[in-house]
Write a protein that holds these residues in place. Structure first.
Motif, PDB file in Angstrom:
ATOM      1  N   LEU A   5      -3.723  -2.721  -1.662  1.00 37.30           N
ATOM      2  CA  LEU A   5      -3.470  -1.711  -2.687  1.00 37.30           C
ATOM      3  C   LEU A   5      -4.445  -1.835  -3.858  1.00 37.30           C
ATOM      4  CD1 LEU A   5       0.430  -1.550  -2.768  1.00 37.30           C
ATOM      5  CD2 LEU A   5      -1.155   0.188  -1.948  1.00 37.30           C
ATOM      6  N   SER A  66      -1.055   4.301  -5.207  1.00 39.65           N
ATOM      7  CA  SER A  66      -1.453   2.883  -5.203  1.00 39.65           C
ATOM      8  C   SER A  66      -1.001   2.184  -6.484  1.00 39.65           C
ATOM      9  CB  SER A  66      -2.959   2.743  -5.003  1.00 39.65           C
ATOM     10  OG  SER A  66      -3.661   3.324  -6.077  1.00 39.65           O
ATOM     11  N   GLY A  69       2.699   1.596  -6.025  1.00 40.91           N
ATOM     12  CA  GLY A  69       2.889   0.520  -5.048  1.00 40.91           C
ATOM     13  C   GLY A  69       2.606  -0.852  -5.631  1.00 40.91           C
TER      14      GLY A  69
END
Length: 78
Positions: A5, A66, A69
């Protein structure tokens, strides 16, 4: 997963900077303050500009996902 990520975030950030710089100025903003908005036309967008808009929106969605996350992994990981 966290490393993936982070790499995705870096790549998306660089692509987003590049894509935003490729857009043509529409005038009325900072570009017109320095004389960049003089030659901008207010007619419809071409196919290339529409595709550039779509790609920019896709990359910005990847960028936001991202970030979320990484935030979730950081919060859950401690």
């Amino acid at each position: 997963m966290n490393l993936f990520l982070q790499i995705l975030l870096i790549v998306a950030s660089l692509l987003l900077i590049l894509l935003v710089l490729l857009h043509r100025g529409r005038g009325g903003g900072l570009s017109s303050l320095f004389g960049g908005g003089m030659q901008s036309s207010l007619s419809g967008s071409s196919v290339v500009e529409k595709n550039l808009d779509r790609i920019t929106l896709f990359v910005s969605a990847v960028w936001i996902i991202s970030i979320i996350g990484i935030g979730l992994l950081t919060k859950l990981g401690g």
